[in-house]
Design a protein around this motif. Structure first.
Motif, PDB file in Angstrom:
ATOM      1  N   GLN A   1     -18.712  -0.705  26.985  1.00  0.00           N
ATOM      2  CA  GLN A   1     -18.779   0.608  27.637  1.00  0.00           C
ATOM      3  C   GLN A   1     -18.915   0.452  29.152  1.00  0.00           C
ATOM      4  OE1 GLN A   1     -18.574   3.404  25.999  1.00  0.00           O
ATOM      5  NE2 GLN A   1     -18.901   4.785  27.742  1.00  0.00           N
ATOM      6  N   HIS A   2     -19.892  -0.371  29.544  1.00  0.00           N
ATOM      7  CA  HIS A   2     -20.095  -0.589  30.977  1.00  0.00           C
ATOM      8  C   HIS A   2     -18.897  -1.310  31.602  1.00  0.00           C
ATOM      9  CE1 HIS A   2     -24.167   0.935  31.422  1.00  0.00           C
ATOM     10  NE2 HIS A   2     -24.494   0.360  30.292  1.00  0.00           N
ATOM     11  N   ALA A   3     -18.292  -2.198  30.844  1.00  0.00           N
ATOM     12  CA  ALA A   3     -17.106  -2.902  31.348  1.00  0.00           C
ATOM     13  C   ALA A   3     -15.998  -1.903  31.670  1.00  0.00           C
ATOM     14  CB  ALA A   3     -16.617  -3.917  30.328  1.00  0.00           C
ATOM     15  N   TRP A   4     -15.791  -0.946  30.784  1.00  0.00           N
ATOM     16  CA  TRP A   4     -14.775   0.068  31.042  1.00  0.00           C
ATOM     17  C   TRP A   4     -15.096   0.881  32.284  1.00  0.00           C
ATOM     18  CZ3 TRP A   4     -10.216  -0.572  29.461  1.00  0.00           C
ATOM     19  CH2 TRP A   4      -9.916  -1.037  28.183  1.00  0.00           C
TER      20      TRP A   4
ATOM     21  N   TYR B   1     -22.972 -12.868  23.220  1.00  0.00           N
ATOM     22  CA  TYR B   1     -22.160 -11.759  22.708  1.00  0.00           C
ATOM     23  C   TYR B   1     -20.668 -11.958  22.974  1.00  0.00           C
ATOM     24  CZ  TYR B   1     -26.587  -9.386  22.067  1.00  0.00           C
ATOM     25  OH  TYR B   1     -27.852  -9.061  21.658  1.00  0.00           O
ATOM     26  N   PHE B   2     -20.380 -12.588  24.124  1.00  0.00           N
ATOM     27  CA  PHE B   2     -18.994 -12.874  24.459  1.00  0.00           C
ATOM     28  C   PHE B   2     -18.911 -14.292  24.993  1.00  0.00           C
ATOM     29  CE2 PHE B   2     -19.631  -8.327  24.853  1.00  0.00           C
ATOM     30  CZ  PHE B   2     -18.558  -7.809  24.128  1.00  0.00           C
ATOM     31  N   ALA B   3     -17.898 -15.001  24.556  1.00  0.00           N
ATOM     32  CA  ALA B   3     -17.790 -16.408  24.922  1.00  0.00           C
ATOM     33  C   ALA B   3     -17.597 -16.606  26.418  1.00  0.00           C
ATOM     34  CB  ALA B   3     -16.655 -17.068  24.152  1.00  0.00           C
ATOM     35  N   SER B   4     -16.950 -15.654  27.057  1.00  0.00           N
ATOM     36  CA  SER B   4     -16.694 -15.771  28.487  1.00  0.00           C
ATOM     37  C   SER B   4     -16.197 -14.444  29.027  1.00  0.00           C
ATOM     38  CB  SER B   4     -15.636 -16.847  28.754  1.00  0.00           C
ATOM     39  OG  SER B   4     -14.380 -16.403  28.284  1.00  0.00           O
ATOM     40  N   ARG B   5     -16.054 -14.395  30.319  1.00  0.00           N
ATOM     41  CA  ARG B   5     -15.531 -13.203  30.969  1.00  0.00           C
ATOM     42  C   ARG B   5     -14.124 -12.888  30.466  1.00  0.00           C
ATOM     43  NH1 ARG B   5     -13.906 -10.625  36.477  1.00  0.00           N
ATOM     44  NH2 ARG B   5     -11.797 -11.298  36.047  1.00  0.00           N
ATOM     45  N   ASP B   6     -13.290 -13.909  30.407  1.00  0.00           N
ATOM     46  CA  ASP B   6     -11.921 -13.712  29.921  1.00  0.00           C
ATOM     47  C   ASP B   6     -11.910 -13.198  28.491  1.00  0.00           C
ATOM     48  OD1 ASP B   6     -10.807 -14.401  32.259  1.00  0.00           O
ATOM     49  OD2 ASP B   6      -9.845 -16.236  31.583  1.00  0.00           O
ATOM     50  N   ASP B   7     -12.862 -13.696  27.726  1.00  0.00           N
ATOM     51  CA  ASP B   7     -12.962 -13.287  26.337  1.00  0.00           C
ATOM     52  C   ASP B   7     -13.256 -11.790  26.231  1.00  0.00           C
ATOM     53  OD1 ASP B   7     -12.869 -15.073  23.942  1.00  0.00           O
ATOM     54  OD2 ASP B   7     -14.525 -13.726  23.378  1.00  0.00           O
ATOM     55  N   LEU B   8     -14.145 -11.337  27.059  1.00  0.00           N
ATOM     56  CA  LEU B   8     -14.468  -9.908  27.074  1.00  0.00           C
ATOM     57  C   LEU B   8     -13.246  -9.087  27.444  1.00  0.00           C
ATOM     58  CD1 LEU B   8     -16.263  -7.387  27.174  1.00  0.00           C
ATOM     59  CD2 LEU B   8     -17.051  -8.110  29.440  1.00  0.00           C
ATOM     60  N   ILE B   9     -12.552  -9.522  28.499  1.00  0.00           N
ATOM     61  CA  ILE B   9     -11.370  -8.779  28.935  1.00  0.00           C
ATOM     62  C   ILE B   9     -10.311  -8.745  27.835  1.00  0.00           C
ATOM     63  CG2 ILE B   9      -9.444  -8.805  30.552  1.00  0.00           C
ATOM     64  CD1 ILE B   9     -11.369  -9.865  32.672  1.00  0.00           C
ATOM     65  N   THR B  10     -10.107  -9.881  27.212  1.00  0.00           N
ATOM     66  CA  THR B  10      -9.124  -9.920  26.120  1.00  0.00           C
ATOM     67  C   THR B  10      -9.486  -8.910  25.039  1.00  0.00           C
ATOM     68  OG1 THR B  10      -8.586 -12.240  26.496  1.00  0.00           O
ATOM     69  CG2 THR B  10      -8.133 -11.369  24.317  1.00  0.00           C
ATOM     70  N   GLU B  11     -10.766  -8.795  24.754  1.00  0.00           N
ATOM     71  CA  GLU B  11     -11.190  -7.854  23.719  1.00  0.00           C
ATOM     72  C   GLU B  11     -10.975  -6.411  24.161  1.00  0.00           C
ATOM     73  OE1 GLU B  11     -14.374  -9.324  21.530  1.00  0.00           O
ATOM     74  OE2 GLU B  11     -15.041  -7.357  20.822  1.00  0.00           O
TER      75      GLU B  11
ATOM     76  N   THR C   1      -2.384  -8.883  19.800  1.00  0.00           N
ATOM     77  CA  THR C   1      -2.058  -7.723  20.637  1.00  0.00           C
ATOM     78  C   THR C   1      -0.553  -7.440  20.590  1.00  0.00           C
ATOM     79  OG1 THR C   1      -1.691  -8.973  22.677  1.00  0.00           O
ATOM     80  CG2 THR C   1      -3.937  -8.268  22.205  1.00  0.00           C
ATOM     81  N   THR C   2       0.246  -8.484  20.510  1.00  0.00           N
ATOM     82  CA  THR C   2       1.684  -8.216  20.401  1.00  0.00           C
ATOM     83  C   THR C   2       1.987  -7.588  19.040  1.00  0.00           C
ATOM     84  OG1 THR C   2       2.276 -10.383  19.515  1.00  0.00           O
ATOM     85  CG2 THR C   2       2.149 -10.187  21.903  1.00  0.00           C
ATOM     86  N   ALA C   3       1.185  -7.935  18.054  1.00  0.00           N
ATOM     87  CA  ALA C   3       1.360  -7.310  16.735  1.00  0.00           C
ATOM     88  C   ALA C   3       1.053  -5.815  16.816  1.00  0.00           C
ATOM     89  CB  ALA C   3       0.455  -7.977  15.709  1.00  0.00           C
ATOM     90  N   ILE C   4      -0.048  -5.494  17.502  1.00  0.00           N
ATOM     91  CA  ILE C   4      -0.399  -4.078  17.639  1.00  0.00           C
ATOM     92  C   ILE C   4       0.672  -3.350  18.443  1.00  0.00           C
ATOM     93  CG2 ILE C   4      -2.134  -2.444  18.437  1.00  0.00           C
ATOM     94  CD1 ILE C   4      -4.192  -4.713  18.313  1.00  0.00           C
ATOM     95  N   SER C   5       1.178  -4.033  19.452  1.00  0.00           N
ATOM     96  CA  SER C   5       2.225  -3.457  20.275  1.00  0.00           C
ATOM     97  C   SER C   5       3.446  -3.095  19.429  1.00  0.00           C
ATOM     98  CB  SER C   5       2.600  -4.455  21.365  1.00  0.00           C
ATOM     99  OG  SER C   5       3.565  -3.921  22.216  1.00  0.00           O
ATOM    100  N   SER C   6       3.753  -3.929  18.443  1.00  0.00           N
ATOM    101  CA  SER C   6       4.927  -3.616  17.628  1.00  0.00           C
ATOM    102  C   SER C   6       4.594  -2.536  16.595  1.00  0.00           C
ATOM    103  CB  SER C   6       5.486  -4.877  16.975  1.00  0.00           C
ATOM    104  OG  SER C   6       4.698  -5.246  15.883  1.00  0.00           O
ATOM    105  N   GLU C   7       3.311  -2.383  16.295  1.00  0.00           N
ATOM    106  CA  GLU C   7       2.901  -1.233  15.469  1.00  0.00           C
ATOM    107  C   GLU C   7       3.270   0.062  16.177  1.00  0.00           C
ATOM    108  OE1 GLU C   7      -1.322  -2.750  13.889  1.00  0.00           O
ATOM    109  OE2 GLU C   7      -1.121  -0.573  13.820  1.00  0.00           O
ATOM    110  N   ILE C   8       3.035   0.075  17.489  1.00  0.00           N
ATOM    111  CA  ILE C   8       3.355   1.262  18.285  1.00  0.00           C
ATOM    112  C   ILE C   8       4.848   1.547  18.215  1.00  0.00           C
ATOM    113  CG2 ILE C   8       3.414   2.184  20.639  1.00  0.00           C
ATOM    114  CD1 ILE C   8       0.810   0.585  21.164  1.00  0.00           C
ATOM    115  N   MET C   9       5.637   0.485  18.376  1.00  0.00           N
ATOM    116  CA  MET C   9       7.083   0.664  18.279  1.00  0.00           C
ATOM    117  C   MET C   9       7.480   1.192  16.903  1.00  0.00           C
ATOM    118  SD  MET C   9       8.958   0.389  20.836  1.00  0.00           S
ATOM    119  CE  MET C   9      10.618   0.146  20.217  1.00  0.00           C
TER     120      MET C   9
END
Lengths: 214, 214
Positions: free
Chosen positions: B22-25, B55-65, B123-131
């Motif tokens: 939430q705070h990240a957003w 809670y998160f392995a790293s900063r990048d990990d959080l962003i990826t999530e 994420t590419t899988a979800i992206s193709s769900e959108i398509m």
DNA sequence: TGTACATCAGTGAACGCGCGTTCACTGATGTAC
DNA sequence: TGTACATCAGTGAACGCGCGTTCACTGATGTAC
């Protein structure tokens, strides 16, 4: 050598500034604008970090100038093509080439905006120069496409195009040119078509086709 | 209280993770993703910096999530609307609302790509769900628009849509939906229409109109 | 219900880093007579 | 052509900062008998 009346020091300054910008672009292309570092650039240029401060007031200042240059480059490219007789189609491919040539430069202008960043006045001026070329180019070609409600809306909301006494339909066409081509280009450059086998150039061509009289 | 069999600790963990996101957003919305700082978030959550690492392995990990969540949110929104009977037009406005609701979330997905960043497979899988939703929605409406050379190209380059036995024309429509609406939305959200008096919503509507059978 | 143990959330200190930026100063370059 | 002076490019040290991340440790929470 010959210390000219116009100042050899000034020429030298301009030269160093260019070299700094050059390296800045390379950094942006490699790791994005957020990774741009004055100290790193200084090292590449062969100077100490603080030395750059006599060339650019600050990091933000350098970035602003790169943004300005990017706008200028695109505007000049389109203007030159148009003055040489280019039609809509040629302009479209000029945009595409320009974008593919340096994707991060394209994104520096048309990508994610930094919240709170206020673009200087002159960049918005250059931006409207670009629109001017598009409007003139559409005004020079037949426009058989039928009017839409948005065109009616533009009749009373086209102060921004006051310099161009053209029908709203023409303004609409210029706007659609911009948004449609940007739509394909930015998704392509961002890699969103990866995994789909089709050729983005053909999708681009198909979108362009919708903007031409058929 | 009642320490349940499913683990109250796990529930607590999930709760903290949500609060962190939430705070990240909020940080992203305020200053962009590059300004996202684990230490700053920790302070807001009321913990010490290092605490977040359980809670998160790293900063990048959080962003990826966050990216994953953004894709999920858009995909779920569209899927739900479609299952509830939405047509192309309703889906278009769902996308628009979703984008306007949180522009930086939109740009996190569709904005400037970070050079070198490789999106995880899901994420590419979800992206193709959108398509998929878009393809299904176009398949459900009449398609009077004539075939183009790009459609012919798609006949032999549509492996990515293998799950959908639809004519190439339909795939083309789904792609154009995506690119045209993104074109208007991203320029609007990035503020490129500032200074022009027209209502971007009407330009959006006009672009949408080109995608509908008339 | 009560005690003994294992689990685990969170802390605080520390590491190393690179950043942007300032400042006083040196040495070279160009200018004027 | 030569000297005296002003200009200015670039250096190096320093400031303060916040970052991501590691590690050993403490205290609380839940679990098992």
């Amino acid at each position: 050598m010959t210390p000219s009346r116009t100042g050899s020091r000034e020429r030298y300054r301009a030269q160093v500034r260019e070299e700094v910008k050059q390296h800045a672009w390379e950094q942006i292309a490699t790791a994005g604008v957020s990774a741009l570092s004055l100290n790193a650039i200084a090292k590449l240029v062969g100077m100490s970090g603080p030395a750059l401060y006599s060339y650019f007031a600050s990091r933000d200042d350098l970035i602003t100038e790169l943004i300005r240059d990017a706008y200028r480059s695109l505007a000049d490219t389109l203007r030159a093509k148009f003055d040489a007789g280019a039609d809509i189609s040629v302009l479209a491919y000029a945009v595409r080439d320009w974008a593919l040539h340096d994707p991060q430069r394209y994104f520096l202008i048309y990508g994610t905006p930094t919240p709170g960043y206020q673009a200087p006045d002159d960049t918005t001026a250059i931006s409207s120069e670009i629109m001017s070329v598009l409007i003139e180019a559409f005004a020079a070609q037949p426009s058989p496409t039928p009017a839409t409600p948005f065109d009616t809306h533009l009749e009373t909301h086209s102060g921004w195009a006051a310099g161009h006494p053209v029908p709203p339909r023409t303004l609409h066409q210029a706007l659609s040119f911009w948004t449609r081509l940007h739509g394909v280009l930015s998704l392509e450059l961002a890699g969103h078509f990866a995994g789909m086998e089709f050729d983005p150039a053909l999708l681009f061509a198909a979108e362009l086709e919708t903007l031409l009289p058929h």
